[in-house]
Design a protein around this motif. Structure first.
Motif, PDB file in Angstrom:
ATOM      1  N   GLU A   1       2.667  10.112 -12.799  1.00 34.44           N
ATOM      2  CA  GLU A   1       1.571  10.328 -11.655  1.00 34.44           C
ATOM      3  C   GLU A   1       1.670   9.479 -10.698  1.00 34.44           C
ATOM      4  N   LYS A   2       1.804   8.117 -11.158  1.00 33.32           N
ATOM      5  CA  LYS A   2       2.024   6.918 -10.235  1.00 33.32           C
ATOM      6  C   LYS A   2       2.989   6.047 -10.517  1.00 33.32           C
ATOM      7  N   VAL A   3       4.049   5.876  -9.622  1.00 31.38           N
ATOM      8  CA  VAL A   3       5.021   4.808  -9.960  1.00 31.38           C
ATOM      9  C   VAL A   3       5.250   3.798  -8.929  1.00 31.38           C
ATOM     10  N   LEU A   4       5.599   2.474  -9.447  1.00 30.82           N
ATOM     11  CA  LEU A   4       5.622   1.588  -8.144  1.00 30.82           C
ATOM     12  C   LEU A   4       6.149   0.355  -8.784  1.00 30.82           C
TER      13      LEU A   4
ATOM     14  N   VAL B   1       4.495   2.595 -14.290  1.00 32.24           N
ATOM     15  CA  VAL B   1       4.494   4.041 -14.484  1.00 32.24           C
ATOM     16  C   VAL B   1       3.239   4.373 -15.018  1.00 32.24           C
ATOM     17  N   ASN B   2       2.225   5.067 -14.369  1.00 33.00           N
ATOM     18  CA  ASN B   2       1.145   5.451 -14.882  1.00 33.00           C
ATOM     19  C   ASN B   2       1.149   7.279 -14.986  1.00 33.00           C
ATOM     20  N   GLY B   3       0.684   7.845 -15.936  1.00 28.76           N
ATOM     21  CA  GLY B   3       0.829   9.216 -16.255  1.00 28.76           C
ATOM     22  C   GLY B   3      -0.037   9.692 -17.329  1.00 28.76           C
TER      23      GLY B   3
ATOM     24  N   ALA C   1       0.903  -1.202  -0.031  1.00 36.55           N
ATOM     25  CA  ALA C   1       0.012  -0.170  -0.043  1.00 36.55           C
ATOM     26  C   ALA C   1       0.912   1.183   0.033  1.00 36.55           C
ATOM     27  N   ALA C   2       2.077   1.239   0.782  1.00 35.30           N
ATOM     28  CA  ALA C   2       2.791   2.202   0.761  1.00 35.30           C
ATOM     29  C   ALA C   2       3.968   2.618  -0.347  1.00 35.30           C
ATOM     30  N   LYS C   3       4.132   1.599  -1.267  1.00 35.30           N
ATOM     31  CA  LYS C   3       5.164   1.579  -2.259  1.00 35.30           C
ATOM     32  C   LYS C   3       4.975   2.783  -3.302  1.00 35.30           C
ATOM     33  N   VAL C   4       3.573   3.032  -3.567  1.00 33.50           N
ATOM     34  CA  VAL C   4       3.631   3.881  -4.639  1.00 33.50           C
ATOM     35  C   VAL C   4       4.066   5.458  -4.313  1.00 33.50           C
ATOM     36  N   ILE C   5       4.964   5.892  -5.537  1.00 33.68           N
ATOM     37  CA  ILE C   5       5.536   7.061  -5.371  1.00 33.68           C
ATOM     38  C   ILE C   5       4.865   7.895  -6.619  1.00 33.68           C
ATOM     39  N   THR C   6       5.610   9.204  -6.503  1.00 35.71           N
ATOM     40  CA  THR C   6       5.169   9.925  -7.937  1.00 35.71           C
ATOM     41  C   THR C   6       6.302  10.739  -8.484  1.00 35.71           C
TER      42      THR C   6
END
Length: 198
Positions: free
Chosen positions: A139-142, A107-109, A18-23
């Protein structure tokens, strides 16, 4: 099925998941992208979806900043489904792979298509620049665990088939086109690969 039913079926993600998502694209992400030789890009025009493979030697995707990366568009079949989708809807999703590494990077963006000659020239190979370069603002990296590649035996040569298990591409296209288009034979297609890679 409702979101609540689905969550009750699977349970909550682990705290780490849950915590591994960065931007931003930190040093781990940069290293992964710099060593990746293959990625898959998912795009949508808002109604339908497309997924496109992208491949080149390691480092073919450039991390432009902490939040942006650049992806050259190499010659293909000129359908440009993904690029057309980006014009209609800039949301994209990428998954990066490195041969022999089980884990992947997602990578989402938002994407934009650039045709600036100076930017395209940065990705020149054999004297040829791509016609466009796609800039993706993250916008979302994991990172993603390696369970799927491990289950698939993706990087284990002993799991690879000894011979091609499916028809050649020219045979498949010939059947799918149902006589509506002339299709070159496989030998010609293989020769064209070498002539038109860049």
């Amino acid at each position: 099925m409702t979101p609540e039913q689905l969550r009750s079926l699977y349970g909550a993600p682990s705290p780490a998941a849950a915590a591994k998502v960065i931007t931003t694209l930190d040093h781990h992400c940069r290293a992964f992208i710099e060593n990746s030789t293959f990625l898959v890009m998912a795009t949508s025009n808002g109604q339908t979806l497309d997924v496109s493979p992208k491949g080149d030697p390691a480092g073919f995707v450039t991390v432009e900043s902490d939040t942006t990366l650049l992806i050259p568009d190499r010659p293909g079949n000129n359908r440009i489904d993904g690029l057309m989708n980006i014009l209609a809807n800039p949301q994209v999703a990428l998954i990066f792979l490195i041969p022999t590494v089980g884990e992947t990077l997602r990578v989402n963006g938002r994407a934009e298509i650039l045709d600036d000659p100076a930017i395209c020239a940065q990705f020149q190979v054999n004297g040829r620049s791509p016609k466009t370069v796609t800039r993706v603002t993250a916008e979302k990296v994991l990172t993603h665990c390696g369970k799927a590649p491990i289950r698939a035996g993706l990087w284990k040569p002993e799991n690879w088939p000894d011979e091609r298990p499916v028809a050649t591409l020219s045979d498949m296209i010939r059947d799918h086109a149902a006589g509506e288009a002339e299709v070159v034979d496989d030998a010609t297609m293989q020769a064209n690969y070498q002539k038109t890679l860049y």
